[in-house]
Enzyme design. Sequence first.
Site, PDB file in Angstrom:
ATOM      1  CB  SER A 126      -0.952  -0.057   1.190  1.00  0.00           C
ATOM      2  OG  SER A 126      -2.096   0.673   0.893  1.00  0.00           O
TER       3      SER A 126
ATOM      4  CG  HIS B   2      -5.877  -2.403   1.374  1.00  0.00           C
ATOM      5  ND1 HIS B   2      -5.184  -2.107   0.231  1.00  0.00           N
ATOM      6  CD2 HIS B   2      -5.302  -1.689   2.370  1.00  0.00           C
ATOM      7  CE1 HIS B   2      -4.227  -1.245   0.524  1.00  0.00           C
ATOM      8  NE2 HIS B   2      -4.275  -0.976   1.814  1.00  0.00           N
TER       9      HIS B   2
END
Length: 399
Positions: free
Chosen positions: A235, A377
Site C-alpha cells: 500500500s 486490502h
Amino acid sequence: MKTFLFTCLSLFICIQLHAQNHEESNYDEAKVPTYTLPDVLKTRDNKTVSSKKVWEKNRRPEILALFEDHIYGQVPKSFEDIRFSVISETKNSMNGKSNRKEILIEVFNQGKSVRINLVLFIPNNATKPSPVFLLINNRGKENTDPSRKIISEFWPAEVLIDAGYAIAAFHVSDLAPDNKDEFMNGVMQLYPEQLKADNGMRAIGAWGWGASRVMDYFETESQIDIKRVALVGHSRGGKASLWAAAQDQRFAICITNCSGSTGAALARRQFGERVRRINTSFPHWFNANYKKYNDHEALLPVDQHMLISLIAPRPVYATNASEDLWADPKGTFLSLKNAEGVYGLFGLKSNLPEVAPGLNTPLIESPLAYHNREGKHDMTVYDWKQFIKFADFHFGMGR
Ligand code: GCU
C-alpha cells in the site's frame, strides 16, 4: 429557441463534466474517462526511443526527473556519515533455524542524524550469502516483532527462512512519521532545504531513501547476497518500494502490494482513489507540485506505467486484492502492460495476457508479474508465497 436549448444543453454537459471531474474517488468503470497515456518511449523532444542505450542515457533520466519534480520529490544522495552497529545477534533464533540480527543504521548530515532500526533474520543452513526480502513496514511495529512472540501474516519471517531467504524490515516512522504534522521529524531534518522546495522530498521519498540506506548496510553484510535483494512494500509502503527501486538500481526485484493511487495504478483512469483525494488525506506524502494535478490527472507529464518502466530490466511484481477497488486492480494491471515496451528494449518478453487474469491466478514467470488475490486490502501469507515463487524464478533458486 434552438439557440436557447443548445445553450442549456451545453451548460448541463459542462456542469456534469465538472461534477464528474471533481469526484475524489470513483468505483464506476463507465466514469473512467477516455485517456491517452504519455508515450514512455518518446522523449520530450518527440524522438522515438528504440534502443536500450538511448533509454538509459536519455529517456530514463528524463522520466526520473519528471517523477522527482512533479510527484515524489528529490532524493538527496549525499550525507556526511553513515554508521552501522550490531545491537544484538541471536545465532539460534527460530529454533535454531535462523540468525537474528538487530542493526542500528545512523546517518549524519548538517549536524543532525536519523536512526534506522533494522531487524534481519538469516537462514542458518545457508552455504553462501543469502538472497533477502526487505520490507518497508508501514503498519504497526509488532508486525515485524524480532522476538517472534507476535507472528504476523504481514511479515511471515518463518516462511521465508524455510524457503531459504533472509528477511529484513524497518519501520517508516524511523524515517518520517506518517503524519502531516510530524513527518518532518526524521530524514527531512538532515536536508532542511527540501521542505522549502516545491519539488522537495516528502514522506514517501523519505521511506524510499531509508530503503537505500539499508541497502548500504547490506553491502557490508557478508551473509547477504547484495545482488539478490527484493524490496517489498504494501500500500503506501508499496508506493515507496516502487519509488525506491526506480531510484536505486541495486534493488534486484521490486514488489508492490496493493499500492494503488500514485503507486502501481494508472492515474489517468481516475478509478478508486484519485489524486485530489490522496493529496488531501495525505498532504505529507508527495511534493507540493503534485497538488497541481488535483482533478487534473490528464495534465501529469507522466503516468504510473512510467514508474514501473524505470525499474526495467529488473523484475516487478504488482498485486491487488479483489475487495480493494480503492487501489484499482485493473489500472494496476494496465500499468504493467504499458511498461512492456521498455522491457522489450532489454530483450525481455512479458508473459502477461492482454486482459487481467482471474482471481488467485498469479502470473509469475515474467519480468512483469501480477496477481489479484481474493479478499481484502492486506498482505497475506498467500501473497508472500507468490513473492517467493517469483524470486525463485528470477533468482534461479531452482527448487
Ligand atoms: C489509504 C490511502 C491509500 C493507501 C492506503 C494504505 O487507503 O488512501 O493510498 O495505499 O491507505 O497505505 O493502506
